[in-house]
Design an enzyme around this catalytic site. Structure first.
Site, PDB file in Angstrom:
ATOM      1  N   CYS A 171      -4.864   0.673   3.881  1.00  0.00           N
ATOM      2  CA  CYS A 171      -4.221  -0.292   4.780  1.00  0.00           C
ATOM      3  C   CYS A 171      -2.920   0.296   5.359  1.00  0.00           C
ATOM      4  O   CYS A 171      -2.108   0.860   4.628  1.00  0.00           O
ATOM      5  CB  CYS A 171      -3.921  -1.587   4.017  1.00  0.00           C
ATOM      6  SG  CYS A 171      -3.172  -2.843   5.072  1.00  0.00           S
ATOM      7  N   CYS A 207     -13.994 -16.087  -2.019  1.00  0.00           N
ATOM      8  CA  CYS A 207     -12.942 -15.557  -1.154  1.00  0.00           C
ATOM      9  C   CYS A 207     -13.164 -14.078  -0.883  1.00  0.00           C
ATOM     10  O   CYS A 207     -13.412 -13.298  -1.817  1.00  0.00           O
ATOM     11  CB  CYS A 207     -11.581 -15.697  -1.823  1.00  0.00           C
ATOM     12  SG  CYS A 207     -11.238 -17.354  -2.384  1.00  0.00           S
ATOM     13  N   CYS A 248     -13.612 -18.621   1.979  1.00  0.00           N
ATOM     14  CA  CYS A 248     -12.208 -18.343   2.276  1.00  0.00           C
ATOM     15  C   CYS A 248     -12.116 -16.853   2.588  1.00  0.00           C
ATOM     16  O   CYS A 248     -12.804 -16.052   1.939  1.00  0.00           O
ATOM     17  CB  CYS A 248     -11.352 -18.694   1.056  1.00  0.00           C
ATOM     18  SG  CYS A 248      -9.617 -18.250   1.248  1.00  0.00           S
ATOM     19  N   ARG A 275      -3.110 -22.440  -7.212  1.00  0.00           N
ATOM     20  CA  ARG A 275      -3.978 -21.459  -7.885  1.00  0.00           C
ATOM     21  C   ARG A 275      -3.165 -20.482  -8.727  1.00  0.00           C
ATOM     22  O   ARG A 275      -2.287 -19.786  -8.208  1.00  0.00           O
ATOM     23  CB  ARG A 275      -4.809 -20.714  -6.824  1.00  0.00           C
ATOM     24  CG  ARG A 275      -5.896 -19.818  -7.398  1.00  0.00           C
ATOM     25  CD  ARG A 275      -6.938 -19.440  -6.350  1.00  0.00           C
ATOM     26  NE  ARG A 275      -7.575 -20.622  -5.816  1.00  0.00           N
ATOM     27  CZ  ARG A 275      -7.452 -21.035  -4.550  1.00  0.00           C
ATOM     28  NH1 ARG A 275      -6.755 -20.346  -3.693  1.00  0.00           N
ATOM     29  NH2 ARG A 275      -8.041 -22.148  -4.157  1.00  0.00           N
ATOM     30  N   CYS A 316       1.411  -3.547  -3.221  1.00  0.00           N
ATOM     31  CA  CYS A 316      -0.037  -3.493  -3.023  1.00  0.00           C
ATOM     32  C   CYS A 316      -0.653  -2.107  -3.228  1.00  0.00           C
ATOM     33  O   CYS A 316      -0.277  -1.128  -2.560  1.00  0.00           O
ATOM     34  CB  CYS A 316      -0.378  -3.990  -1.624  1.00  0.00           C
ATOM     35  SG  CYS A 316      -2.166  -4.128  -1.387  1.00  0.00           S
ATOM     36  N   CYS A 349      -4.328 -21.446   3.008  1.00  0.00           N
ATOM     37  CA  CYS A 349      -4.100 -21.020   1.621  1.00  0.00           C
ATOM     38  C   CYS A 349      -2.949 -20.032   1.697  1.00  0.00           C
ATOM     39  O   CYS A 349      -3.114 -18.924   2.222  1.00  0.00           O
ATOM     40  CB  CYS A 349      -5.365 -20.363   1.059  1.00  0.00           C
ATOM     41  SG  CYS A 349      -5.097 -19.621  -0.557  1.00  0.00           S
ATOM     42  N   CYS A 397       3.320  -2.954   2.152  1.00  0.00           N
ATOM     43  CA  CYS A 397       3.648  -3.954   1.117  1.00  0.00           C
ATOM     44  C   CYS A 397       3.880  -3.245  -0.229  1.00  0.00           C
ATOM     45  O   CYS A 397       2.968  -2.576  -0.747  1.00  0.00           O
ATOM     46  CB  CYS A 397       2.524  -4.974   1.012  1.00  0.00           C
ATOM     47  SG  CYS A 397       1.981  -5.589   2.619  1.00  0.00           S
TER      48      CYS A 397
HETATM   49  N1  SAM Z   1      -4.416  -7.634   3.939  1.00  0.00           N
HETATM   50  C1  SAM Z   1      -4.420  -9.014   3.839  1.00  0.00           C
HETATM   51  C2  SAM Z   1      -3.046  -9.609   3.714  1.00  0.00           C
HETATM   52  O1  SAM Z   1      -2.129  -8.929   3.269  1.00  0.00           O
HETATM   53  O2  SAM Z   1      -2.884 -10.776   4.089  1.00  0.00           O
HETATM   54  C3  SAM Z   1      -5.289  -9.537   2.710  1.00  0.00           C
HETATM   55  C4  SAM Z   1      -5.325  -8.894   1.364  1.00  0.00           C
HETATM   56  S1  SAM Z   1      -3.836  -8.911   0.415  1.00  0.00           S
HETATM   57  C5  SAM Z   1      -4.250  -7.810  -0.888  1.00  0.00           C
HETATM   58  C6  SAM Z   1      -3.768 -10.531  -0.297  1.00  0.00           C
HETATM   59  C7  SAM Z   1      -2.624 -10.869  -1.197  1.00  0.00           C
HETATM   60  O3  SAM Z   1      -2.824 -10.303  -2.491  1.00  0.00           O
HETATM   61  C8  SAM Z   1      -1.230 -10.395  -0.822  1.00  0.00           C
HETATM   62  O4  SAM Z   1      -0.638 -11.165   0.159  1.00  0.00           O
HETATM   63  C9  SAM Z   1      -0.487 -10.521  -2.147  1.00  0.00           C
HETATM   64  O5  SAM Z   1       0.134 -11.778  -2.253  1.00  0.00           O
HETATM   65  C10 SAM Z   1      -1.591 -10.365  -3.190  1.00  0.00           C
HETATM   66  N2  SAM Z   1      -1.395  -9.127  -3.968  1.00  0.00           N
HETATM   67  C11 SAM Z   1      -1.665  -7.871  -3.571  1.00  0.00           C
HETATM   68  N3  SAM Z   1      -1.318  -6.975  -4.506  1.00  0.00           N
HETATM   69  C12 SAM Z   1      -0.827  -7.667  -5.552  1.00  0.00           C
HETATM   70  C13 SAM Z   1      -0.295  -7.311  -6.818  1.00  0.00           C
HETATM   71  N4  SAM Z   1      -0.172  -6.036  -7.201  1.00  0.00           N
HETATM   72  N5  SAM Z   1       0.114  -8.292  -7.646  1.00  0.00           N
HETATM   73  C14 SAM Z   1       0.011  -9.594  -7.268  1.00  0.00           C
HETATM   74  N6  SAM Z   1      -0.480  -9.994  -6.078  1.00  0.00           N
HETATM   75  C15 SAM Z   1      -0.890  -9.053  -5.220  1.00  0.00           C
HETATM   76 FE1  SF4 Z   2      -2.493  -4.284   3.429  1.00  0.00          FE
HETATM   77 FE2  SF4 Z   2      -2.163  -4.822   0.852  1.00  0.00          FE
HETATM   78 FE3  SF4 Z   2      -0.273  -5.501   2.591  1.00  0.00          FE
HETATM   79 FE4  SF4 Z   2      -2.666  -6.801   2.606  1.00  0.00          FE
HETATM   80  S1  SF4 Z   2      -1.137  -6.814   0.983  1.00  0.00           S
HETATM   81  S2  SF4 Z   2      -1.520  -6.053   4.371  1.00  0.00           S
HETATM   82  S3  SF4 Z   2      -4.023  -5.119   2.006  1.00  0.00           S
HETATM   83  S4  SF4 Z   2      -0.933  -3.409   2.085  1.00  0.00           S
END
Ligand code: SAM
Ligand code: SF4
Ligand code: DTB
Length: 329
Positions: free
Chosen positions: A68, A113, A145, A277, A75, A205, A72
């Site tokens: 991606c 989801c 979802c 959740r 992530c 959500c 973040c």
């Molecule tokens: N890319 C899309 C987005 O960011 O909206 C969808 C997937 S993203 C992985 C969905 C959510 O997963 C993120 O907004 C975050 O809140 C959660 N998430 C991702 N990595 C995480 C982690 N290491 N611990 C807890 N929550 C996490």
């Molecule tokens: Fe990309 Fe992860 Fe950020 Fe979602 S949370 S936008 S998958 S880097």
């Protein structure tokens, strides 16, 4: 929909009843109440608005993994975190996804989801495949979802037309702390996407992550933005940070279950109707700790041995948890 600008530091009395325009300092005061008082208030509101014995099971599937472009900090799927051990995977085929949804339904899931490691939705064959997945999940009688990153108005309309129940798009943290976590998109971008979702008639959500080094005030700000949405989000995922090796947050101390409970309880008090959740971070919680989170107002979990890329509770452990929630002879 109200924007983060609506937050003000006014008053310090914790509210007794949900207010339409609540302030972050009121929510912070609520979260800092004596724990038994806070849990008691939250539980009594929970019982007024929900079946106190019901915990929804939602299944989660990563349909496109890794690579991606967003940065973040939490992530594992961000291409910026090169030290993370993760195999990238292309978008899955609709028939494979629908077959997995069917299995999840047989195992007891009510919602399915789909998560894609995309910055945003783009028109084309991949989005068409996602629409096909949504139709297939819907046809199984499961709530569909998806979480696909940012999108435009016409994407939301197409998802609604395909029968999408809810779109997950998290604020992740409070507006002031946000820049410490993500630089490639703004808080305002997130709110704009949520607006498109709402206008298309899809449930929102939207929640965040606790334990990324934020303060109590940052947590309160995030909950305040959510609670001041009009209408409030239909579901709010509260994730405990899963500190993945290779991400910038890998060495953060995990937060305690009682601190999670404080956030959940405040969310329940100010958003009485929402499905709350208990999302990422259950893996290292005992059954008793999770039950405490349910007492605080959580009423949904992700069910299945994997979240998107990290492990979740094993099915046998969740089956035991759900047995504990039942009456005994
Ligand atoms: N890319 C899309 C987005 O960011 O909206 C969808 C997937 S993203 C992985 C969905 C959510 O997963 C993120 O907004 C975050 O809140 C959660 N998430 C991702 N990595 C995480 C982690 N290491 N611990 C807890 N929550 C996490
Ligand atoms: Fe990309 Fe992860 Fe950020 Fe979602 S949370 S936008 S998958 S880097
Ligand atoms: C949400 O708030 N939590 C879920 C779901 N929405 C998509 C994702 C949690 C991901 C945890 C890290 C991982 O497994 O990659």
């Amino acid at each position: 929909m109200n924007t983060p600008q609506a937050i003000t530091r006014q008053g310090s009395e914790p509210p007794l009843t949900p207010a339409s325009e609540i302030s972050a300092s009121q929510v912070e005061a609520l979260m800092k109440l004596p724990i038994l008082e806070l849990l008691g208030r939250a539980n009594s509101i929970h019982r007024t608005h929900h079946d106190p014995n019901k915990v929804q099971r939602a299944s989660l599937l990563s349909i496109k993994t890794g690579g991606c472009p967003e940065d973040c900090a939490y992530c594992p799927q961000s291409a910026h975190h090169k030290e993370v051990a993760l195999t990238k995977e292309r978008l899955m085929q609709p028939q494979v996804v629908v077959a997995l949804a069917k299995k999840a339904k047989q195992a007891g899931a009510e919602r399915f989801c789909l998560g894609a490691a995309w910055r945003e939705v783009r028109d084309g064959a991949e989005f068409d495949s996602v629409l096909q997945m949504v139709r297939g999940i819907n046809d199984l009688g499961l709530e569909a979802c998806v979480t696909l990153g940012m999108l435009q108005e016409h994407h939301a309309a197409q998802l609604a037309e395909a029968g999408l129940k809810a779109y997950n798009h998290n604020l992740d943290t409070g507006p002031q702390y946000y820049a410490n976590i993500i630089s490639t998109r703004s808080y305002r971008d997130r709110i704009k996407t949520l607006d498109h979702i709402r206008k298309a008639g899809i449930d929102i959500c939207c929640g965040g992550i606790i334990g990324m080094g934020e303060s109590w005030y940052d947590r309160a700000e995030m909950l305040t933005v959510l609670a001041n949405f009009a209408p409030q989000p239909e579901s709010v995922p509260i994730n405990k940070l899963v500190p993945v090796a290779g991400t910038p947050l890998e060495h953060l101390e995990p937060i305690s279950t009682l601190d999670m409970c404080r956030v959940i309880a405040a969310a329940r008090i100010i958003m009485p109707q929402t499905t709350l959740r208990l999302s990422a971070g259950r893996e290292d919680m005992s059954a008793s700790e999770q039950i405490l989170c349910f007492m605080a107002g959580a009423n949904s979990v992700f069910y299945g041995e994997k979240l998107l890329t990290t492990p979740n509770k094993q099915l046998n452990s969740d089956d035991e948890l759900f047995q504990l929630l039942d009456a005994i002879d």
